[in-house]
Design a protein around this motif. Structure first.
Motif, PDB file in Angstrom:
ATOM      1  N   GLN A 199      84.476  73.096  -4.879  1.00 55.93           N
ATOM      2  CA  GLN A 199      85.371  73.271  -3.726  1.00 55.93           C
ATOM      3  C   GLN A 199      85.973  74.674  -3.791  1.00 55.93           C
ATOM      4  O   GLN A 199      86.287  75.175  -4.872  1.00 55.93           O
ATOM      5  CB  GLN A 199      86.526  72.271  -3.762  1.00 55.93           C
ATOM      6  N   LYS A 239      88.682  75.390  -1.713  1.00 58.26           N
ATOM      7  CA  LYS A 239      90.119  75.239  -1.415  1.00 58.26           C
ATOM      8  C   LYS A 239      90.586  73.852  -1.813  1.00 58.26           C
ATOM      9  O   LYS A 239      91.229  73.144  -1.016  1.00 58.26           O
ATOM     10  CB  LYS A 239      90.371  75.464   0.080  1.00 58.26           C
ATOM     11  N   GLY A 240      90.222  73.446  -3.039  1.00 62.29           N
ATOM     12  CA  GLY A 240      90.614  72.121  -3.516  1.00 62.29           C
ATOM     13  C   GLY A 240      92.130  72.011  -3.576  1.00 62.29           C
ATOM     14  O   GLY A 240      92.812  72.956  -3.978  1.00 62.29           O
ATOM     15  N   ARG A 241      92.641  70.852  -3.169  1.00 62.80           N
ATOM     16  CA  ARG A 241      94.096  70.643  -3.119  1.00 62.80           C
ATOM     17  C   ARG A 241      94.510  69.525  -4.056  1.00 62.80           C
ATOM     18  O   ARG A 241      93.847  68.499  -4.151  1.00 62.80           O
ATOM     19  CB  ARG A 241      94.536  70.231  -1.711  1.00 62.80           C
ATOM     20  N   ARG A 273      98.213  67.330  -5.621  1.00 61.93           N
ATOM     21  CA  ARG A 273      99.467  66.798  -5.077  1.00 61.93           C
ATOM     22  C   ARG A 273     100.500  67.921  -4.960  1.00 61.93           C
ATOM     23  O   ARG A 273     100.393  68.934  -5.630  1.00 61.93           O
ATOM     24  CB  ARG A 273      99.999  65.689  -5.973  1.00 61.93           C
ATOM     25  N   GLY A 312      91.354  60.963  -2.382  1.00 61.84           N
ATOM     26  CA  GLY A 312      90.678  62.074  -3.063  1.00 61.84           C
ATOM     27  C   GLY A 312      90.690  61.871  -4.567  1.00 61.84           C
ATOM     28  O   GLY A 312      91.728  61.544  -5.148  1.00 61.84           O
TER      29      GLY A 312
HETATM   30  C1  BTN Z   1      96.374  65.859  -8.336  1.00 61.91           C
HETATM   31  O1  BTN Z   1      96.365  65.402  -9.480  1.00 61.91           O
HETATM   32  O2  BTN Z   1      97.178  66.738  -7.999  1.00 61.91           O
HETATM   33  C2  BTN Z   1      95.379  65.323  -7.348  1.00 61.91           C
HETATM   34  C3  BTN Z   1      94.098  66.092  -7.379  1.00 61.91           C
HETATM   35  C4  BTN Z   1      93.082  65.635  -6.341  1.00 61.91           C
HETATM   36  C5  BTN Z   1      91.893  66.544  -6.271  1.00 61.91           C
HETATM   37  C6  BTN Z   1      90.802  65.970  -5.416  1.00 61.91           C
HETATM   38  S1  BTN Z   1      89.247  66.757  -5.651  1.00 61.91           S
HETATM   39  C7  BTN Z   1      88.595  65.919  -4.306  1.00 61.91           C
HETATM   40  C8  BTN Z   1      89.663  65.933  -3.233  1.00 61.91           C
HETATM   41  N1  BTN Z   1      89.612  67.178  -2.487  1.00 61.91           N
HETATM   42  C9  BTN Z   1      90.697  67.909  -2.625  1.00 61.91           C
HETATM   43  O3  BTN Z   1      90.926  69.016  -2.097  1.00 61.91           O
HETATM   44  N2  BTN Z   1      91.557  67.291  -3.460  1.00 61.91           N
HETATM   45  C10 BTN Z   1      91.036  66.023  -3.918  1.00 61.91           C
END
Ligand code: BTN
Length: 245
Positions: free
Chosen positions: A39, A41-43, A45, A132
């Motif tokens: 990814q 731009k993985g997000r 919490r 997610g």
């Molecule tokens: C966290 O612990 O902060 C939660 C993390 C979640 C990451 C997953 S990876 C797949 C999905 N896509 C995203 O952008 N975020 C979630």
């Protein structure tokens, strides 16, 4: 009836979560799983970045659970329990795995996976929910984390079979939750709970609270004993405190 997963795998996406939220808004059916190999731009919490290099699991699942919006929070415990089962099956039941309230999976007290739950509510009813899952399968992109492969020794944990294991356990736990309710999931989560009966600090936006972690209630709220008075915490981050003495 057991949910059937329809898995779509992409080489790269900004965020599987953003993709699945769009599908939810467009009215697509429950059971769509979007996975990608990396990814951009993985997000995480609280608006944090989720660093997403090749080798780990990134997937989001579209759900439309037939439950009241107030019960949707239970799903993070359903999936956490499923993750615990999957990691134990992949690595071995003797792995030191704990579940940290509300959404983290730890191995040897270090984070190996996180869960992000976002939903849309319409007239008090849940319209869709995007679940997610980010799991460090091959490596941890942050120093304080750990990967599943780190503790698997010579046993290889390939990403797609691990994804399928997670989906199998999640389908079972999700079906059981829909049939029998939250109590068995809550019990299994508590058997794996990180820091139960220990002193901890909860960071809640704007302030923090200290107390002894006594479990979770029937909605998933954290029960904190503050000088003999029980308080329920609905969201926040927990920080373990060193034992005294
Ligand atoms: C966290 O612990 O902060 C939660 C993390 C979640 C990451 C997953 S990876 C797949 C999905 N896509 C995203 O952008 N975020 C979630």
């Amino acid at each position: 009836m057991a949910v059937e997963w329809k898995v779509h795998t992409y080489a790269s996406l900004p965020s599987t979560q953003d993709y699945v939220k769009e599908l939810g808004e467009e009215g697509l059916e429950e059971g769509i799983v979007v996975q990608c190999l990396q990814q951009t731009k993985g997000r995480g919490r609280h608006g944090r970045e989720w660093v997403s290099p090749l080798g780990n699991l990134y997937m989001s699942i579209l759900l439309r659970p037939a439950c009241e919006a107030v019960d949707a929070g239970q799903i993070s415990f359903v999936v956490a329990v499923a993750m615990a089962r999957a990691v134990k099956e992949a690595v071995g039941a003797d792995v030191s795995l704990t579940l940290k309230w509300p959404n983290d999976v730890l191995i040897n007290d270090k984070k190996c996976a996180g869960l992000l739950i976002e939903s849309e509510v319409d007239d008090g009813k849940l319209s869709w929910l995007a679940l997610g899952i980010g799991a460090n399968v091959l490596s941890s992109p942050v120093d304080e984390g750990i990967s599943i492969q780190d503790v698997a020794g010579d046993k290889q944990v390939p990403i797609h079979p691990f994804r399928d294991l997670v989906l199998k356990h999640f389908a079972e736990a999700y079906e059981a939750w829909q049939k029998t309710g939250f109590a068995p999931i809550r019990e299994e989560w508590l058997e794996n709970a990180h820091g139960l009966n220990q002193k901890l600090k909860v960071n809640i936006p704007g302030h923090e609270k200290e107390g002894v972690f006594k479990g979770i209630d029937e909605t998933g709220a954290l029960l904190l004993d503050i000088d003999g008075r029980e308080e329920k915490i609905y969201s926040g981050e927990i920080v373990m405190m060193a034992a005294e003495g």
